[in-house]
Design a protein around this motif. Structure first.
Motif, PDB file in Angstrom:
ATOM      1  N   TRP A 139       0.830  -1.202   0.000  1.00 33.46           N
ATOM      2  CA  TRP A 139       0.000   0.000   0.000  1.00 33.46           C
ATOM      3  C   TRP A 139       0.865   1.253   0.000  1.00 33.46           C
ATOM      4  N   THR A 140       0.464   2.227  -0.778  1.00 37.05           N
ATOM      5  CA  THR A 140       1.116   3.536  -0.777  1.00 37.05           C
ATOM      6  C   THR A 140       0.054   4.601  -0.616  1.00 37.05           C
ATOM      7  N   GLY A 141       0.314   5.543   0.283  1.00 37.01           N
ATOM      8  CA  GLY A 141      -0.654   6.602   0.494  1.00 37.01           C
ATOM      9  C   GLY A 141      -0.154   7.664   1.450  1.00 37.01           C
ATOM     10  N   VAL A 142      -1.045   8.565   1.801  1.00 33.26           N
ATOM     11  CA  VAL A 142      -0.724   9.704   2.652  1.00 33.26           C
ATOM     12  C   VAL A 142      -0.928   9.323   4.113  1.00 33.26           C
ATOM     13  N   LEU A 243      -3.998   6.801   4.147  1.00 29.24           N
ATOM     14  CA  LEU A 243      -5.058   6.800   3.149  1.00 29.24           C
ATOM     15  C   LEU A 243      -4.409   6.379   1.844  1.00 29.24           C
ATOM     16  N   ALA A 244      -4.628   5.124   1.469  1.00 32.14           N
ATOM     17  CA  ALA A 244      -3.908   4.530   0.339  1.00 32.14           C
ATOM     18  C   ALA A 244      -4.586   4.846  -0.986  1.00 32.14           C
ATOM     19  N   LEU A 260      -9.536   6.112  -2.779  1.00 34.93           N
ATOM     20  CA  LEU A 260      -8.820   6.252  -1.517  1.00 34.93           C
ATOM     21  C   LEU A 260      -9.434   5.322  -0.485  1.00 34.93           C
ATOM     22  N   ARG A 261      -8.588   4.566   0.204  1.00 31.47           N
ATOM     23  CA  ARG A 261      -9.076   3.713   1.269  1.00 31.47           C
ATOM     24  C   ARG A 261      -8.195   3.843   2.509  1.00 31.47           C
ATOM     25  N   LEU A 262      -8.801   3.612   3.638  1.00 29.19           N
ATOM     26  CA  LEU A 262      -8.077   3.650   4.894  1.00 29.19           C
ATOM     27  C   LEU A 262      -7.305   2.358   5.089  1.00 29.19           C
TER      28      LEU A 262
END
Length: 307
Positions: A139-142, A243-244, A260-262
């Motif tokens: 997973w990559t996200g903020v 948030l991926a 966007l997913r948690l």
């Protein structure tokens, strides 16, 4: 407010709780909502113990690229039927905006392109579903903590609520859009035939409120119940809570929660909200759904799903 309570503060609070009980100060302690809930339910006792044993930054296990599952089974909704979501998806989410509001000093909106320009975290973790299956994904996200720090939490902030695009149930037109009254009748229909079947208690449903996605079921007279979920500030500020927007090096597929997913890696799968449209910071989630903190929680699942 920019940081969650520290482990030292939690331990100090536990010591204060014991001292207060010893000295006979139970009336004041008994009026504290968190203490009443801890005494009342086993899930809160589990939460309390885990908060004492784990530091705020204890990580869930991370894996190697070679461990990634060849297929990551979707959980929950696989293709939201909501018209507004389909419009966004058709345009590859070019007009999508994540909203961050509630008990914050500086509410804001960010497009998907803007989110992708922010500092990111990549992690390979295992998803454990309450139904018994697991899968490992990259997973990559903020980091959620970055967004919350940007929003500047107000002193009363306690929980972070994720409002999602997928409608789970459609309210009964005869109920006037859902007034919160208890009913033994089933909802007027499942508005989400693309949802992976899961078990639940069938309690009364109410609109989870305030989502960005518009209601395309209004003509039927019911109040749509959209997926929502919540976590506390300890989990919200955990370094692995993101948030991926990418999965396994590519844009998140619709079936796995695009755009966007948690990912809250120390929790079971139903806490990993998909199709996130809005983040709301609240003091209590009593005003949302059935007041239990999430769609599946309203159906009987535990609010705290730590693993």
């Amino acid at each position: 407010m920019s940081r969650p309570p520290s482990r030292r503060a939690l331990l100090t609070g536990a010591s204060a709780m014991a001292a207060a009980a010893t000295l006979g100060g139970c009336d004041r302690l008994g009026n504290a909502e968190w203490f009443r809930r801890t005494l009342k339910t086993g899930e809160d006792a589990n939460l309390f113990v885990q908060r004492l044993l784990l530091t705020d930054r204890t990580l869930a296990p991370e894996y190697a690229e070679t461990d990634i599952s060849p297929w990551f089974k979707p959980n929950g909704t696989e293709d939201p039927p909501d018209k507004a979501y389909k419009v966004l998806a058709k345009a590859k989410f070019a007009k999508y905006h994540l909203e961050v509001d509630g008990l914050v000093e500086a509410p804001f909106k960010l497009s998907l392109a803007e989110l992708r320009k922010l500092p990111a975290r990549t992690q390979i973790t295992r998803h454990d579903c309450v139904e018994g299956w697991s899968a490992i994904g990259k997973w990559t996200g903020v980091p959620l903590s970055d967004l919350l720090s940007r929003a500047k939490l107000k002193p009363g902030a306690r929980y972070v609520v994720f409002h999602c695009a997928d409608t789970m149930d459609q309210g009964n037109a005869l109920e006037g859009g859902g007034d919160g009254e208890e009913t033994d009748e089933a909802p007027a229909g499942n508005a989400n035939p693309s949802m992976t079947k899961q078990s639940g208690s069938g309690e009364s449903r109410k609109d989870s409120g305030g989502q960005q996605a518009t209601d395309d079921n209004a003509a039927s007279g019911g109040s749509p119940v959209r997926y929502y979920e919540s976590i506390d500030l300890v989990d919200a500020f955990h370094p692995q809570t993101i948030l991926a927007y990418d999965m396994n090096g590519q844009a998140l597929p619709v079936s796995n929660g695009s755009p966007l997913r948690l990912r809250v890696e120390r929790n079971l799968g139903y806490k990993q909200a998909k199709y996130v449209m809005r983040i709301e910071v609240v003091e209590s989630f009593a005003h949302l759904g059935d007041g239990k903190g999430g769609y599946w929680e309203d159906q009987g699942y535990a609010w705290y799903a730590g693993i």
